[in-house]
Scaffold this motif. Structure first.
Motif, PDB file in Angstrom:
ATOM      1  N   GLN A   1       4.225   6.897  -2.565  1.00  0.00           N
ATOM      2  CA  GLN A   1       2.828   5.920  -2.921  1.00  0.00           C
ATOM      3  C   GLN A   1       3.220   4.395  -2.900  1.00  0.00           C
ATOM      4  O   GLN A   1       2.439   3.672  -2.143  1.00  0.00           O
ATOM      5  CB  GLN A   1       2.355   6.291  -4.065  1.00  0.00           C
ATOM      6  CG  GLN A   1       0.842   5.555  -4.376  1.00  0.00           C
ATOM      7  CD  GLN A   1      -0.277   5.791  -3.039  1.00  0.00           C
ATOM      8  OE1 GLN A   1      -0.424   6.897  -2.801  1.00  0.00           O
ATOM      9  NE2 GLN A   1      -0.641   4.793  -2.538  1.00  0.00           N
ATOM     10  N   VAL A   2       4.377   4.158  -3.113  1.00  0.00           N
ATOM     11  CA  VAL A   2       4.909   2.592  -3.156  1.00  0.00           C
ATOM     12  C   VAL A   2       5.000   2.231  -1.674  1.00  0.00           C
ATOM     13  O   VAL A   2       4.766   1.128  -1.225  1.00  0.00           O
ATOM     14  CB  VAL A   2       5.951   2.330  -4.030  1.00  0.00           C
ATOM     15  CG1 VAL A   2       6.535   1.046  -3.733  1.00  0.00           C
ATOM     16  CG2 VAL A   2       5.398   2.510  -5.606  1.00  0.00           C
TER      17      VAL A   2
ATOM     18  N   LEU B   1       3.608  -0.795   3.249  1.00  0.00           N
ATOM     19  CA  LEU B   1       3.407  -0.583   4.705  1.00  0.00           C
ATOM     20  C   LEU B   1       2.036  -1.080   4.949  1.00  0.00           C
ATOM     21  O   LEU B   1       1.937  -1.964   5.837  1.00  0.00           O
ATOM     22  CB  LEU B   1       3.639   0.938   5.182  1.00  0.00           C
ATOM     23  CG  LEU B   1       5.048   1.316   5.282  1.00  0.00           C
ATOM     24  CD1 LEU B   1       5.072   2.680   5.726  1.00  0.00           C
ATOM     25  CD2 LEU B   1       5.765   0.511   6.617  1.00  0.00           C
ATOM     26  N   ASP B   2       0.962  -0.626   4.106  1.00  0.00           N
ATOM     27  CA  ASP B   2      -0.411  -1.198   4.284  1.00  0.00           C
ATOM     28  C   ASP B   2      -0.478  -2.875   4.016  1.00  0.00           C
ATOM     29  O   ASP B   2      -1.135  -3.476   4.804  1.00  0.00           O
ATOM     30  CB  ASP B   2      -1.215  -0.424   3.121  1.00  0.00           C
ATOM     31  CG  ASP B   2      -1.503   0.947   3.512  1.00  0.00           C
ATOM     32  OD1 ASP B   2      -1.217   1.279   4.821  1.00  0.00           O
ATOM     33  OD2 ASP B   2      -2.103   1.780   2.616  1.00  0.00           O
TER      34      ASP B   2
ATOM     35  N   GLY C   1       0.976  -4.527   6.772  1.00  0.00           N
ATOM     36  CA  GLY C   1       0.085  -4.557   7.824  1.00  0.00           C
ATOM     37  C   GLY C   1      -0.866  -5.767   7.722  1.00  0.00           C
ATOM     38  O   GLY C   1      -1.431  -6.258   8.706  1.00  0.00           O
ATOM     39  N   GLU C   2      -1.345  -5.967   6.542  1.00  0.00           N
ATOM     40  CA  GLU C   2      -2.558  -6.787   6.212  1.00  0.00           C
ATOM     41  C   GLU C   2      -2.083  -8.151   6.381  1.00  0.00           C
ATOM     42  O   GLU C   2      -2.532  -9.110   6.853  1.00  0.00           O
ATOM     43  CB  GLU C   2      -3.082  -6.530   4.589  1.00  0.00           C
ATOM     44  CG  GLU C   2      -4.258  -7.313   4.240  1.00  0.00           C
ATOM     45  CD  GLU C   2      -4.648  -7.110   3.146  1.00  0.00           C
ATOM     46  OE1 GLU C   2      -5.311  -8.023   2.517  1.00  0.00           O
ATOM     47  OE2 GLU C   2      -4.604  -6.095   2.468  1.00  0.00           O
ATOM     48  N   MET C   3      -0.600  -8.422   6.284  1.00  0.00           N
ATOM     49  CA  MET C   3      -0.036  -9.709   6.450  1.00  0.00           C
ATOM     50  C   MET C   3      -0.029 -10.116   8.027  1.00  0.00           C
ATOM     51  O   MET C   3      -0.022 -11.111   8.499  1.00  0.00           O
ATOM     52  CB  MET C   3       1.306  -9.894   5.626  1.00  0.00           C
ATOM     53  CG  MET C   3       1.143 -10.198   4.027  1.00  0.00           C
ATOM     54  SD  MET C   3       2.750 -10.372   3.484  1.00  0.00           S
ATOM     55  CE  MET C   3       3.620  -8.928   3.595  1.00  0.00           C
TER      56      MET C   3
ATOM     57  N   TYR D   1       5.735 -15.454   6.620  1.00  0.00           N
ATOM     58  CA  TYR D   1       6.923 -14.634   7.092  1.00  0.00           C
ATOM     59  C   TYR D   1       8.066 -14.441   6.193  1.00  0.00           C
ATOM     60  O   TYR D   1       8.456 -13.327   6.207  1.00  0.00           O
ATOM     61  CB  TYR D   1       7.784 -15.649   8.182  1.00  0.00           C
ATOM     62  CG  TYR D   1       7.212 -15.489   9.501  1.00  0.00           C
ATOM     63  CD1 TYR D   1       6.978 -14.257  10.492  1.00  0.00           C
ATOM     64  CD2 TYR D   1       6.447 -16.646  10.223  1.00  0.00           C
ATOM     65  CE1 TYR D   1       6.652 -14.235  11.569  1.00  0.00           C
ATOM     66  CE2 TYR D   1       5.921 -16.563  11.375  1.00  0.00           C
ATOM     67  CZ  TYR D   1       6.182 -15.315  12.141  1.00  0.00           C
ATOM     68  OH  TYR D   1       5.601 -15.156  13.392  1.00  0.00           O
ATOM     69  N   LYS D   2       8.183 -15.110   5.094  1.00  0.00           N
ATOM     70  CA  LYS D   2       8.904 -14.866   4.106  1.00  0.00           C
ATOM     71  C   LYS D   2       8.540 -13.476   3.141  1.00  0.00           C
ATOM     72  O   LYS D   2       9.306 -12.883   2.873  1.00  0.00           O
ATOM     73  CB  LYS D   2       9.079 -16.231   2.986  1.00  0.00           C
ATOM     74  CG  LYS D   2      10.096 -16.022   1.847  1.00  0.00           C
ATOM     75  CD  LYS D   2      10.079 -17.269   1.109  1.00  0.00           C
ATOM     76  CE  LYS D   2      10.892 -16.769  -0.186  1.00  0.00           C
ATOM     77  NZ  LYS D   2      10.701 -17.623  -1.143  1.00  0.00           N
ATOM     78  N   LEU D   3       7.271 -13.686   2.998  1.00  0.00           N
ATOM     79  CA  LEU D   3       6.718 -12.514   2.246  1.00  0.00           C
ATOM     80  C   LEU D   3       6.805 -11.165   3.260  1.00  0.00           C
ATOM     81  O   LEU D   3       7.063 -10.043   2.562  1.00  0.00           O
ATOM     82  CB  LEU D   3       5.269 -12.781   1.879  1.00  0.00           C
ATOM     83  CG  LEU D   3       4.737 -13.819   1.160  1.00  0.00           C
ATOM     84  CD1 LEU D   3       3.258 -14.258   1.003  1.00  0.00           C
ATOM     85  CD2 LEU D   3       5.292 -13.832  -0.308  1.00  0.00           C
ATOM     86  N   MET D   4       6.529 -11.506   4.306  1.00  0.00           N
ATOM     87  CA  MET D   4       6.747 -10.052   5.084  1.00  0.00           C
ATOM     88  C   MET D   4       8.103  -9.684   5.343  1.00  0.00           C
ATOM     89  O   MET D   4       8.518  -8.465   5.021  1.00  0.00           O
ATOM     90  CB  MET D   4       6.127 -10.352   6.755  1.00  0.00           C
ATOM     91  CG  MET D   4       4.915 -10.773   6.784  1.00  0.00           C
ATOM     92  SD  MET D   4       4.280 -11.261   8.567  1.00  0.00           S
ATOM     93  CE  MET D   4       4.606  -9.901   9.423  1.00  0.00           C
ATOM     94  N   LYS D   5       9.133 -10.769   5.133  1.00  0.00           N
ATOM     95  CA  LYS D   5      10.506 -10.121   5.226  1.00  0.00           C
ATOM     96  C   LYS D   5      10.940  -9.635   3.830  1.00  0.00           C
ATOM     97  O   LYS D   5      11.740  -8.594   3.925  1.00  0.00           O
ATOM     98  CB  LYS D   5      11.404 -11.600   5.507  1.00  0.00           C
ATOM     99  CG  LYS D   5      11.537 -12.011   6.664  1.00  0.00           C
ATOM    100  CD  LYS D   5      12.456 -11.274   7.393  1.00  0.00           C
ATOM    101  CE  LYS D   5      12.483 -11.622   9.056  1.00  0.00           C
ATOM    102  NZ  LYS D   5      13.046 -10.591   9.967  1.00  0.00           N
ATOM    103  N   GLU D   6      10.378 -10.128   2.710  1.00  0.00           N
ATOM    104  CA  GLU D   6      10.602  -9.454   1.275  1.00  0.00           C
ATOM    105  C   GLU D   6      10.135  -8.070   1.223  1.00  0.00           C
ATOM    106  O   GLU D   6      10.670  -7.101   0.802  1.00  0.00           O
ATOM    107  CB  GLU D   6       9.978 -10.230   0.375  1.00  0.00           C
ATOM    108  CG  GLU D   6      10.782 -11.557   0.088  1.00  0.00           C
ATOM    109  CD  GLU D   6      10.160 -12.403  -0.932  1.00  0.00           C
ATOM    110  OE1 GLU D   6       9.936 -11.680  -2.104  1.00  0.00           O
ATOM    111  OE2 GLU D   6      10.327 -13.665  -0.943  1.00  0.00           O
TER     112      GLU D   6
END
Length: 186
Positions: free
Chosen positions: A112-113, A118-119, A122-124, A167-172
């Motif tokens: 679930q996590v 992944l969701d 995708g939103e980012m 971009y930083k949040l996406m990398k995390e």
């Protein structure tokens, strides 16, 4: 495909819940069409109506140009507010996902996590696309303004196009996914 049509298609196909948060390109374009061509400081009056004096048209156009500038400023503020609100929300959601990922109790929870991350990622990506679409609209409408008025209207900065934090949040997120999918590689 023209930008206005592309923007409409993107909003309807990808971002229906964000519909009112995009640049109102059509409204800006309509406001821009009210300005007489070549009405910049050194513009020509050859395309202006014959019955109007140059002074009348300059004053009239100044009001219309100020209206355009205000409308553009309002649109930029709307886009920036939405973008920054989303970024703040994403920071909070990422922290929550990190806590959930660190405290997994079962394989079911882990799945679930992983799905939630992944969701979220995708939103980012959609927010990144939102930024690019709006930036393109701003550049295009300013270019049209400059061409129509013979001036060089410029904007100092477009904070919503500063995507470093996103971009930083996406990398995390990607790092968390790697740890969850391949726990032995860390």
């Amino acid at each position: 495909m023209k930008y206005g049509k592309r923007l409409r298609n993107e909003i309807e196909g990808t971002f229906p819940e964000w519909k009112g948060q995009f640049i109102s390109y059509k409204k800006l374009k309509k406001q821009l069409k009210l300005i007489f061509p070549g009405s910049g400081r050194f513009g020509s009056t050859s395309r202006w109506p014959r019955f109007a004096t140059r002074r009348f048209l300059e004053v009239n156009n100044m009001g219309i140009r100020i209206g355009f500038t205000r409308l553009l400023d309002n649109e930029l503020n709307k886009i920036n507010r939405f973008y920054f609100d989303k970024e703040e929300d994403y920071i909070i959601r990422l922290k929550e996902l990190q806590i959930r990922a660190a405290n997994l109790q079962s394989d079911e929870e882990k799945l679930q996590v992983q799905k939630d991350i992944l969701d979220f990622h995708g939103e980012m990506v959609l927010l990144l696309n939102y930024s690019v679409l709006n930036f393109t609209g701003v550049v295009k409408i300013v270019k049209k303004h400059n061409k129509r008025t013979g001036t060089n209207f410029q904007f100092s900065s477009l904070p919503f196009f500063s995507t470093d934090l996103l971009y930083k949040l996406m990398k995390e997120c990607e790092t968390m996914l790697r740890r969850l999918f391949f726990p032995d590689d860390t």
